[in-house]
Design a protein around this motif. Structure first.
Motif, PDB file in Angstrom:
ATOM      1  N   VAL A  63       0.856  -1.187   0.000  1.00  0.00           N
ATOM      2  CA  VAL A  63       0.000   0.000   0.000  1.00  0.00           C
ATOM      3  C   VAL A  63       0.890   1.234   0.000  1.00  0.00           C
ATOM      4  CG1 VAL A  63      -1.821   1.269   1.195  1.00  0.00           C
ATOM      5  CG2 VAL A  63      -1.790  -1.241   1.278  1.00  0.00           C
ATOM      6  N   VAL A  64       0.717   2.097  -0.967  1.00  0.00           N
ATOM      7  CA  VAL A  64       1.530   3.311  -1.066  1.00  0.00           C
ATOM      8  C   VAL A  64       0.959   4.368  -0.133  1.00  0.00           C
ATOM      9  CG1 VAL A  64       2.470   5.079  -2.591  1.00  0.00           C
ATOM     10  CG2 VAL A  64       2.108   2.758  -3.455  1.00  0.00           C
ATOM     11  N   VAL A  65       1.802   4.890   0.735  1.00  0.00           N
ATOM     12  CA  VAL A  65       1.383   5.864   1.750  1.00  0.00           C
ATOM     13  C   VAL A  65       2.423   6.977   1.835  1.00  0.00           C
ATOM     14  CG1 VAL A  65       0.167   4.108   3.109  1.00  0.00           C
ATOM     15  CG2 VAL A  65       2.554   4.633   3.627  1.00  0.00           C
ATOM     16  N   PRO A  66       2.036   8.123   2.401  1.00  0.00           N
ATOM     17  CA  PRO A  66       3.029   9.187   2.617  1.00  0.00           C
ATOM     18  C   PRO A  66       3.840   8.920   3.871  1.00  0.00           C
ATOM     19  CG  PRO A  66       0.868   9.920   3.340  1.00  0.00           C
ATOM     20  CD  PRO A  66       0.671   8.552   2.753  1.00  0.00           C
ATOM     21  N   ALA A  67       5.051   9.465   3.902  1.00  0.00           N
ATOM     22  CA  ALA A  67       5.887   9.398   5.104  1.00  0.00           C
ATOM     23  C   ALA A  67       5.880  10.720   5.866  1.00  0.00           C
ATOM     24  CB  ALA A  67       7.324   9.031   4.733  1.00  0.00           C
ATOM     25  N   PHE A  68       5.215  11.725   5.304  1.00  0.00           N
ATOM     26  CA  PHE A  68       5.167  13.044   5.945  1.00  0.00           C
ATOM     27  C   PHE A  68       4.045  13.046   6.971  1.00  0.00           C
ATOM     28  CE2 PHE A  68       4.082  17.716   5.812  1.00  0.00           C
ATOM     29  CZ  PHE A  68       5.236  18.142   6.445  1.00  0.00           C
ATOM     30  N   GLY A  69       4.348  12.486   8.153  1.00  0.00           N
ATOM     31  CA  GLY A  69       3.342  12.375   9.197  1.00  0.00           C
ATOM     32  C   GLY A  69       2.445  11.171   8.993  1.00  0.00           C
ATOM     33  N   ASN A  70       1.406  11.066   9.840  1.00  0.00           N
ATOM     34  CA  ASN A  70       0.392  10.020   9.722  1.00  0.00           C
ATOM     35  C   ASN A  70       0.957   8.614   9.887  1.00  0.00           C
ATOM     36  OD1 ASN A  70      -0.542  12.261   7.371  1.00  0.00           O
ATOM     37  ND2 ASN A  70      -2.080  11.725   8.903  1.00  0.00           N
TER      38      ASN A  70
ATOM     39  N   ALA B  99       0.522   3.979   8.268  1.00  0.00           N
ATOM     40  CA  ALA B  99       1.489   2.896   8.093  1.00  0.00           C
ATOM     41  C   ALA B  99       1.198   1.763   9.070  1.00  0.00           C
ATOM     42  CB  ALA B  99       2.912   3.417   8.271  1.00  0.00           C
ATOM     43  N   GLU B 100       0.817   2.118  10.296  1.00  0.00           N
ATOM     44  CA  GLU B 100       0.485   1.094  11.294  1.00  0.00           C
ATOM     45  C   GLU B 100      -0.757   0.311  10.876  1.00  0.00           C
ATOM     46  OE1 GLU B 100       2.246   3.367  15.271  1.00  0.00           O
ATOM     47  OE2 GLU B 100       0.133   3.606  14.704  1.00  0.00           O
ATOM     48  N   ALA B 101      -1.739   0.996  10.306  1.00  0.00           N
ATOM     49  CA  ALA B 101      -2.953   0.318   9.845  1.00  0.00           C
ATOM     50  C   ALA B 101      -2.635  -0.663   8.722  1.00  0.00           C
ATOM     51  CB  ALA B 101      -3.982   1.337   9.376  1.00  0.00           C
ATOM     52  N   VAL B 102      -1.728  -0.268   7.836  1.00  0.00           N
ATOM     53  CA  VAL B 102      -1.338  -1.153   6.729  1.00  0.00           C
ATOM     54  C   VAL B 102      -0.703  -2.429   7.280  1.00  0.00           C
ATOM     55  CG1 VAL B 102       0.188  -1.397   4.738  1.00  0.00           C
ATOM     56  CG2 VAL B 102      -1.089   0.730   5.073  1.00  0.00           C
TER      57      VAL B 102
ATOM     58  N   MET C 256       2.232  -4.382   3.405  1.00  0.00           N
ATOM     59  CA  MET C 256       3.489  -3.646   3.547  1.00  0.00           C
ATOM     60  C   MET C 256       3.302  -2.191   3.123  1.00  0.00           C
ATOM     61  SD  MET C 256       6.798  -3.535   4.175  1.00  0.00           S
ATOM     62  CE  MET C 256       7.367  -5.252   4.148  1.00  0.00           C
ATOM     63  N   PRO C 257       3.593  -1.223   4.022  1.00  0.00           N
ATOM     64  CA  PRO C 257       3.543   0.175   3.589  1.00  0.00           C
ATOM     65  C   PRO C 257       4.747   0.518   2.716  1.00  0.00           C
ATOM     66  CG  PRO C 257       4.246   0.044   5.882  1.00  0.00           C
ATOM     67  CD  PRO C 257       3.931  -1.360   5.447  1.00  0.00           C
TER      68      PRO C 257
END
Length: 220
Positions: free
Chosen positions: A13-20, A24-27, A33-34
């Motif tokens: 799952v593609v996610v941002p690394a700028f916060g949130n 990533a934990e939900a993935v 895999m985030p």
């Protein structure tokens, strides 16, 4: 939301690394895999081009985060999703009554018109200003942090919206190049625009920032 979409073990799952970090934990909670992609420096949401570059045969979904109340480029992210057969899920940060949003927009417009020496946020249609995030010029994190201390010393509250990008946190460390994410983490500062602020408060904030802004110059 991820489980309902059928995302699970073996998926990316593609996610941002700028916060949130919670995304990533939900993935990881659903067994996927985030994969971190870079952000757009204007919207602070995922860059559609960076998302496309991060895709692999195991990519199943993209989580578009609307940061600071500024909408992500959802139309282009959905185009990428449709092209590659991916789900595009949305995450909104917070919500507020319409009257509060209107007052925040008024305060944001006041700062837009008066702040000098810092880069003000992009006032796109639909921006609700959950946070009013500026960029401090100079040499990145050291100058931003010095600016924040000086502003606080003048009685103005402020905060660093993202202290450490997710791909630098224990448990999520990745050897990945995310230059816009790193730059935003080093330069951004959130100023208050909540409804309780008076006009005098706003004037003091602008004066405090303007007394410092422009003094910090990039190293030659």
């Amino acid at each position: 939301m991820l489980r309902a979409a059928g995302v699970g073990i073996g998926d990316e799952v593609v996610v941002p690394a700028f916060g949130n970090v919670e995304i990533a934990e939900a993935v990881t909670t659903v067994g996927a895999m985030p994969v971190f992609a870079d952000i757009d420096p204007v919207t602070y949401g995922l860059s559609p081009a960076a998302v496309a570059d991060a895709l692999t045969p195991r990519s199943a979904a993209v989580v578009a985060v609307h940061r600071f109340g500024r909408p992500a480029d959802l139309a282009r992210l959905r185009t990428v999703g449709q092209r590659h057969g991916l789900l595009v899920l949305e995450h909104h940060e917070g919500s507020a009554p319409r009257d509060d949003i209107a007052r925040r927009r008024e305060r944001a417009a006041f700062l837009d018109a008066r702040l000098t020496g810092v880069a003000t946020p992009d006032g796109a249609a639909g921006h609700t200003y959950e946070q009013y995030v500026v960029r401090v010029p100079g040499n990145g994190r050291p100058d931003r942090d010095a600016f924040a201390r000086a502003v606080r010393a003048r009685g103005v509250e402020c905060s660093v919206p993202v202290k450490t990008p997710v791909h630098r946190l224990p448990g999520f460390r990745r050897c990945v190049s995310l230059p816009e994410t790193e730059r935003a983490a080093d330069e951004t500062l959130a100023l208050p625009v909540h409804a309780a602020l008076t006009k005098r408060d706003m004037q003091r904030m602008a004066s405090a920032c303007n007394a410092l802004g422009g003094l910090l110059q990039p190293a030659s």
